[in-house]
Design an enzyme around this catalytic site. Structure first.
Site, PDB file in Angstrom:
ATOM      1  N   ASP A  34      27.292  12.613  36.499  1.00  0.00           N
ATOM      2  CA  ASP A  34      27.671  11.293  36.537  1.00  0.00           C
ATOM      3  C   ASP A  34      26.893  10.723  37.692  1.00  0.00           C
ATOM      4  OD1 ASP A  34      29.047   8.910  36.537  1.00  0.00           O
ATOM      5  OD2 ASP A  34      30.733   9.653  35.625  1.00  0.00           O
TER       6      ASP A  34
ATOM      7  N   ASP B   4      28.786  10.352  41.338  1.00  0.00           N
ATOM      8  CA  ASP B   4      28.896   8.966  40.951  1.00  0.00           C
ATOM      9  C   ASP B   4      29.940   8.414  42.231  1.00  0.00           C
ATOM     10  OD1 ASP B   4      29.060   6.678  39.085  1.00  0.00           O
ATOM     11  OD2 ASP B   4      31.180   7.054  39.390  1.00  0.00           O
TER      12      ASP B   4
ATOM     13  N   ASP C  61      24.631   9.834  32.930  1.00  0.00           N
ATOM     14  CA  ASP C  61      25.205   8.800  32.145  1.00  0.00           C
ATOM     15  C   ASP C  61      24.451   7.468  32.509  1.00  0.00           C
ATOM     16  OD1 ASP C  61      26.482   8.944  34.540  1.00  0.00           O
ATOM     17  OD2 ASP C  61      28.621   8.780  33.644  1.00  0.00           O
ATOM     18  N   HIS C  62      24.494   7.262  33.895  1.00  0.00           N
ATOM     19  CA  HIS C  62      23.511   6.077  34.400  1.00  0.00           C
ATOM     20  C   HIS C  62      22.914   6.394  35.445  1.00  0.00           C
ATOM     21  CE1 HIS C  62      26.849   6.005  37.043  1.00  0.00           C
ATOM     22  NE2 HIS C  62      27.904   6.231  36.030  1.00  0.00           N
TER      23      HIS C  62
ATOM     24  N   HIS D 174      29.069   5.295  44.846  1.00  0.00           N
ATOM     25  CA  HIS D 174      29.780   4.206  44.977  1.00  0.00           C
ATOM     26  C   HIS D 174      30.349   4.014  46.414  1.00  0.00           C
ATOM     27  CE1 HIS D 174      30.113   2.839  40.865  1.00  0.00           C
ATOM     28  NE2 HIS D 174      30.661   4.121  40.561  1.00  0.00           N
TER      29      HIS D 174
ATOM     30  N   SER E 279      30.221   4.402  32.623  1.00  0.00           N
ATOM     31  CA  SER E 279      30.605   5.575  32.425  1.00  0.00           C
ATOM     32  C   SER E 279      31.529   5.891  31.075  1.00  0.00           C
ATOM     33  CB  SER E 279      31.198   6.536  33.276  1.00  0.00           C
ATOM     34  OG  SER E 279      30.381   6.662  34.525  1.00  0.00           O
TER      35      SER E 279
ATOM     36  N   HIS F 290      39.494  11.140  32.948  1.00  0.00           N
ATOM     37  CA  HIS F 290      38.419  10.199  33.372  1.00  0.00           C
ATOM     38  C   HIS F 290      37.542  10.028  32.063  1.00  0.00           C
ATOM     39  CE1 HIS F 290      35.713   8.381  36.846  1.00  0.00           C
ATOM     40  NE2 HIS F 290      37.390   7.765  36.872  1.00  0.00           N
TER      41      HIS F 290
ATOM     42  N   THR G 265      33.907  10.510  31.394  1.00  0.00           N
ATOM     43  CA  THR G 265      33.269  11.645  30.618  1.00  0.00           C
ATOM     44  C   THR G 265      34.027  12.286  29.868  1.00  0.00           C
ATOM     45  OG1 THR G 265      31.558  11.309  32.263  1.00  0.00           O
ATOM     46  CG2 THR G 265      31.514  13.145  30.807  1.00  0.00           C
TER      47      THR G 265
END
Length: 551
Positions: free
Chosen positions: A60, A342, A383-384, A346, A110, A172, A174
């Site tokens: 992620d 991820d 995913d990103h 953040h 996500s 969550h 995913t």
């Protein structure tokens, strides 16, 4: 395949010399290293077989700079300069790029991306398991027609075993993409929908998992106990679950256990590493492991835990061994998410992000070792992206989390202050005042150090750049070039003959079963000579027919 072909011969001579920079690599070293790699790919062949098993790894937020930095970090933790290191998935033969945008957003979230790579369509940001006609947070816009199914559903329909492993809450974005249909990813528990119109049309994500999949998904591991226990129950670690617990008085963990007892199947519910380690995959068909009330802990925080949690690699190993032992002789699908890469980004804390990426590399190495590329397709992707970047002109082997040093001297920015190799475009580490903080003497290697960033944000944002796809195993050669992200689900389905490709005439089985054809002669230079031979034989046959030989 390469009969009669002489592979590039390796050169002789010293491969290192103290007069050379870096690790002392000479011309001979670099030429031989390239020839080894060239020979590897000259020998490689497509594996055109049906994928009995599919293991899908999702990092992620694992952008390409994150992979580069984690590669260097892992190497440096092993006392190497780092740049020459190779992460486990970087050994896979096939690599491509994935375009991650959502149907309604240039930079994705996500949930939309999970729907894309698991369900095979583009969709909107914030939604799970629905198409682009559904408006985020709008229950009335979700209809049966707008709902889509996933690679997990398709695998279950073909009687394969299915498992989900994550370091986030199991509800969550995913993991939810594998089983949930909802206009809003954050509706993980019933009270999240208290003020939602038409909420009866939108069951919460935890409820969907137990209502619809308690009997079909065999392995579930991650965090998120809070949304499975009612608010009047006691969590084994945090105590009374009154703040985040369910308000419908349902104990979804008990319901999962009751299902197994009623069906008389072997199972284990565990909430810590000690009990997890006791699970015997040979005799346990179903596993529910909820190892934290919230998301699981960061790898760097696990050493200080009073209640131990398993690592991502340990969960991956247990899942694979369990699924293959109880796969109905049909194979399995396993989703594994390194979800806290991820979260660390953040927070703007690169050390945490890189350690989570290395932990996922360890998990991929386990899967690669436990399976064969002849029957198991392994895919690793993200995913990103995120806004983290690698900057400056640091020397070879310069600590990836340290200050930039060039020719052994600390590099200075225009403000005559040092800066780190890793930075973020936005996030909590932004420069709010002048002069910029002087990082001389600051421990930039600390796991909670905020790398400096350009724009002040409470949380750093996602990035919209493409992410990498790494693959090995049956049909992995279908990943080459630049792909739309939802293409990934179609490759998995085509390779394993599930979903839209369940018919053997429509999937990899058709390639495997097609009759072998005589090879076509592509040697143009010999075609004229062969045609002359055919004409001579034809004339000879005519002559013998017209003028038979009399003995």
């Amino acid at each position: 395949m390469h009969s009669g072909f002489a592979f590039p011969s390796k050169e002789t001579g010293p491969i290192t010399d103290s007069k050379f920079s870096g690790n002392g690599e000479t011309q001979v070293y670099w030429r031989n290293q390239a020839k080894d790699e060239l020979q590897k790919y000259l020998k490689s062949q497509k594996i055109e077989k049906v994928a009995r098993n599919v293991i899908f790894f999702l990092g992620d937020g694992m952008s390409i700079p994150t992979i580069t930095a984690a590669r260097i970090r892992q190497g440096q933790l092993n006392n190497k300069t780092g740049e020459e290191n190779v992460l486990s998935w970087e050994k896979f033969p096939h690599v491509a790029l994935s375009k991650t945008y959502n149907q309604d957003h240039q930079t994705p979230d996500s949930a939309g991306t999970a729907t894309q790579f698991l369900c095979g369509i583009k969709t909107n940001s914030g939604v799970l398991g629905v198409d682009g006609s559904v408006k985020p947070k709008d229950c009335s816009s979700m209809t049966d027609k707008s709902k889509v199914t996933s690679i997990a559903d398709w695998s279950i329909q073909k009687e394969k075993s299915v498992g989900i492993v994550t370091t986030t809450r199991i509800t969550h974005a995913t993991p939810g993409g594998a089983y949930a249909n909802t206009p809003y990813r954050n509706w993980e528990v019933d009270w999240h929908l208290e003020n939602v119109t038409n909420k009866e049309n939108c069951p919460d994500i935890a409820k969907q998992l137990i209502n619809d999949y308690k009997s079909s998904i065999k392995v579930l591991m991650g965090g998120g106990r809070r949304y499975f226990l009612p608010n009047n129950e006691t969590d084994p670690v945090i105590g009374l679950n009154d703040k985040n617990g369910r308000r419908d008085n349902r104990n979804l963990i008990e319901e999962w256990i009751n299902d197994k007892q009623q069906r008389n199947v072997n199972y284990d519910y565990v909430w810590n590493a000690t009990e997890f380690n006791k699970i015997d995959p040979r005799s346990t068909e179903y596993i529910l492991g909820l190892f934290n009330s919230d998301h699981m802990s960061f790898e760097l925080d696990k050493a200080n835990q009073t209640v131990p949690e398993p690592t991502l690699a340990e969960m991956t190993e247990k899942a694979i061994k369990t699924l293959r032992m109880h796969d109905n002789n049909k194979g399995y699908f396993l989703l594994v998410e390194g979800g806290k890469i991820d979260w660390a980004h953040h927070y703007g804390e690169a050390d945490l992000a890189l350690s989570e990426t290395i932990a996922m590399a360890d998990a991929v190495a386990v899967a690669d070792k436990l399976t064969s590329d002849q029957d198991t397709l392994i895919i690793v992707t993200a995913d990103h992206a995120h806004t983290m970047t690698i900057v400056g002109y640091p020397d070879r082997g310069n600590p990836i989390l340290g200050l930039v040093k060039n020719d052994g001297k600390v590099s200075m920015a225009k403000d005559n202050l040092p800066y780190t190799t890793i930075a973020y475009a936005n996030g909590p580490g932004a420069i709010e005042r002048r002069p910029r903080k002087n990082l001389t003497g600051v421990d930039t290697d600390d796991k909670h150090f905020h790398q400096q960033s350009g724009i002040k944000m409470g949380y750093e944002t996602h990035g919209g750049d493409d992410v990498a796809i790494f693959a090995r195993g049956p049909m992995s050669h279908l990943f080459q070039g630049v792909h739309e992200q939802h293409y990934i689900a179609h490759v998995m389905a085509f390779a394993s003959c599930v979903g839209e490709y369940a018919n053997e005439n429509d999937c990899a089985a058709a390639i495997v079963n097609q009759p072998k054809q005589n090879p076509v002669n592509t040697n143009v230079s010999n075609s004229g000579e062969q045609n002359s031979q055919y004409r001579f034989l034809l004339l000879l046959l005519v002559f013998i027919t017209v003028f038979p030989i009399v003995y």
